[in-house]
Design an enzyme around this catalytic site. Structure first.
Site, mmCIF file in Angstrom:
data_model
loop_
_atom_site.group_PDB
_atom_site.id
_atom_site.type_symbol
_atom_site.label_atom_id
_atom_site.label_comp_id
_atom_site.label_asym_id
_atom_site.label_seq_id
_atom_site.Cartn_x
_atom_site.Cartn_y
_atom_site.Cartn_z
ATOM 1 N N GLY A 51 0.531 -0.751 0.012
ATOM 2 C CA GLY A 51 -0.355 -0.456 -0.028
ATOM 3 C C GLY A 51 0.794 1.316 -0.246
ATOM 4 O O GLY A 51 1.792 1.618 -0.652
ATOM 5 N N GLU A 52 0.459 1.739 0.816
ATOM 6 C CA GLU A 52 1.309 3.702 1.017
ATOM 7 C C GLU A 52 1.438 3.481 2.465
ATOM 8 O O GLU A 52 1.400 3.543 3.011
ATOM 9 C CB GLU A 52 0.830 4.459 0.201
ATOM 10 C CG GLU A 52 1.741 5.609 0.471
ATOM 11 C CD GLU A 52 2.589 5.312 0.091
ATOM 12 O OE1 GLU A 52 3.348 5.168 -1.181
ATOM 13 O OE2 GLU A 52 4.057 6.209 0.823
ATOM 14 N N SER A 53 3.287 3.403 3.119
ATOM 15 C CA SER A 53 3.216 3.459 4.356
ATOM 16 C C SER A 53 3.888 5.079 4.853
ATOM 17 O O SER A 53 3.332 5.004 5.685
ATOM 18 C CB SER A 53 5.428 3.213 3.801
ATOM 19 O OG SER A 53 5.886 3.721 3.518
ATOM 20 N N CYS A 83 6.328 -4.980 0.471
ATOM 21 C CA CYS A 83 6.387 -3.860 0.170
ATOM 22 C C CYS A 83 6.658 -3.291 1.399
ATOM 23 O O CYS A 83 7.024 -2.922 2.317
ATOM 24 C CB CYS A 83 5.480 -3.532 -1.587
ATOM 25 S SG CYS A 83 5.899 -2.179 -2.476
ATOM 26 N N ARG A 112 12.660 3.748 0.167
ATOM 27 C CA ARG A 112 12.160 4.034 -0.619
ATOM 28 C C ARG A 112 11.545 4.137 -1.757
ATOM 29 O O ARG A 112 12.507 4.804 -2.288
ATOM 30 C CB ARG A 112 10.339 4.521 0.230
ATOM 31 C CG ARG A 112 10.558 4.350 2.106
ATOM 32 C CD ARG A 112 8.903 4.900 2.107
ATOM 33 N NE ARG A 112 8.204 5.776 1.238
ATOM 34 C CZ ARG A 112 8.094 7.157 0.627
ATOM 35 N NH1 ARG A 112 8.780 7.578 0.726
ATOM 36 N NH2 ARG A 112 6.558 6.828 0.259
ATOM 37 N N ILE A 141 6.358 -2.538 -7.140
ATOM 38 C CA ILE A 141 5.104 -1.600 -7.219
ATOM 39 C C ILE A 141 5.395 -0.668 -6.703
ATOM 40 O O ILE A 141 5.967 -0.192 -5.550
ATOM 41 C CB ILE A 141 3.812 -1.791 -7.473
ATOM 42 C CG1 ILE A 141 3.065 -2.914 -8.311
ATOM 43 C CG2 ILE A 141 2.912 -0.486 -7.603
ATOM 44 C CD1 ILE A 141 2.007 -3.833 -7.618
ATOM 45 N N ARG A 142 6.213 0.662 -7.870
ATOM 46 C CA ARG A 142 6.435 1.462 -6.552
ATOM 47 C C ARG A 142 7.732 1.012 -5.113
ATOM 48 O O ARG A 142 7.674 1.083 -4.379
ATOM 49 C CB ARG A 142 6.072 2.374 -6.754
ATOM 50 C CG ARG A 142 5.716 3.735 -7.586
ATOM 51 C CD ARG A 142 5.212 4.626 -7.513
ATOM 52 N NE ARG A 142 3.080 4.308 -6.252
ATOM 53 C CZ ARG A 142 3.305 4.465 -4.710
ATOM 54 N NH1 ARG A 142 4.036 5.400 -4.589
ATOM 55 N NH2 ARG A 142 2.375 4.101 -4.400
ATOM 56 N N HIS A 182 5.365 -8.563 -4.474
ATOM 57 C CA HIS A 182 4.280 -8.782 -4.276
ATOM 58 C C HIS A 182 3.803 -9.858 -4.433
ATOM 59 O O HIS A 182 2.529 -10.143 -5.348
ATOM 60 C CB HIS A 182 2.832 -7.836 -4.586
ATOM 61 C CG HIS A 182 3.041 -6.428 -4.119
ATOM 62 N ND1 HIS A 182 2.150 -5.630 -3.182
ATOM 63 C CD2 HIS A 182 3.519 -5.049 -4.572
ATOM 64 C CE1 HIS A 182 2.726 -4.555 -3.286
ATOM 65 N NE2 HIS A 182 3.566 -3.786 -4.116
ATOM 66 N N GLU A 184 1.426 -11.633 -3.214
ATOM 67 C CA GLU A 184 -0.442 -11.667 -2.784
ATOM 68 C C GLU A 184 -1.033 -11.431 -4.325
ATOM 69 O O GLU A 184 -2.481 -11.863 -4.496
ATOM 70 C CB GLU A 184 -0.681 -11.004 -1.730
ATOM 71 C CG GLU A 184 -0.604 -9.272 -2.261
ATOM 72 C CD GLU A 184 0.601 -8.935 -2.136
ATOM 73 O OE1 GLU A 184 1.413 -9.471 -1.435
ATOM 74 O OE2 GLU A 184 0.427 -7.580 -1.961
HETATM 75 N N1 GLN Z 1 5.726 3.394 -2.103
HETATM 76 C C1 GLN Z 1 5.295 2.591 -0.799
HETATM 77 C C2 GLN Z 1 5.388 3.106 -0.081
HETATM 78 O O1 GLN Z 1 6.747 3.840 0.574
HETATM 79 C C3 GLN Z 1 5.557 1.129 -1.033
HETATM 80 C C4 GLN Z 1 4.511 0.100 -2.644
HETATM 81 C C5 GLN Z 1 4.011 -1.190 -3.100
HETATM 82 O O2 GLN Z 1 3.333 -0.820 -1.482
HETATM 83 N N2 GLN Z 1 3.091 -1.077 -3.654
HETATM 84 O O3 GLN Z 1 5.247 2.590 0.597
#
Ligand code: GLN
Length: 207
Positions: A51-53, A83, A112, A141-142, A182, A184
């Site tokens: 997700g997005e930390s 991730c 990150r 993904i990023r 990922h 999952e």
């Molecule tokens: N770039 C996201 C972060 O800094 C991580 C991306 C992801 O979980 N797919 O949390």
């Protein structure tokens, strides 16, 4: 064979919770979402999704979960992070946002968005140490990568080819496992099955 279905929570503040629940159930766990401190009590293992930390840590504070999670992890709760989940489990972050904190537990420095903007998302084969015969089709993904690992951390996988070749993208320290990619999202449940087995072993050690 040990067929006990351990109680595995998926931190459900933000991110791809449903995919982890599905992968865990297919891997022999009783999986459920965790949003409240009380829901943590019965948890025998915890997954922190992608997700997005930078959002997830703020929600953990807002939902009064940061300290309870830190305490459970420090007391040896098995955990798996993918991730953003890897970032949440890291003791140190490079390129975090101002004020970003983590739960900690993994003696690593995680970077990150390490693969850079040009390659926001990509897929690459990654061989994981526990599964030497068939590489993972890893979806990034990023994604972060791991800059440094402490002495008690095992490097479980590195990028095999292409962008970021040789970078560390999977690690384990005791009962804590993390991947920058990922699993999952791919239907390949080997990482989740490994984690469920780690949870079972931990419970056996206690009984
Ligand atoms: N770039 C996201 C972060 O800094 C991580 C991306 C992801 O979980 N797919 O949390």
């Amino acid at each position: 064979m040990n067929t006990y279905r351990p109680q595995v929570g998926v931190l459900a503040l933000q991110g791809d919770v449903r995919e982890h629940l599905t992968a865990l159930r297919a891997s022999g766990a009783d999986a459920f979402a965790v949003r409240r401190p009380a829901e943590l009590e019965d948890v025998e293992g915890l997954v922190i999704p992608g997700g997005e930390s930078t959002t997830m840590y703020k929600l953990a504070i807002a939902f009064d979960l940061l300290e309870p999670l830190r305490q459970r992890l420090a007391a040896g709760l098995p955990a798996y992070g993918s991730c953003a989940g890897m970032i949440m489990l890291a003791d140190r972050i490079a390129d975090g946002v101002d004020g970003q904190v983590t739960l900690g537990g993994l003696d690593i420095t995680v970077r990150r968005n390490a693969f850079g903007r040009q390659v926001d998302s990509f897929e690459a084969p990654v061989v994981l140490a526990p599964f030497p015969d068939a590489p993972f089709h890893a979806v990034f993904i990023r994604a972060p990568w791991v800059d440094e690992v402490g002495r008690s951390v095992e490097v479980v996988g590195r990028v095999g080819a292409g962008a970021g070749e040789g970078r560390i993208v999977a690690v384990r320290q005791g009962a804590i496992l993390a991947t920058a990619f990922h699993p999952e999202l791919t239907g390949d449940h080997r990482v989740h099955a490994l984690f469920v087995e780690i949870v079972r072993r931990q419970l056996k050690g206690k009984s």
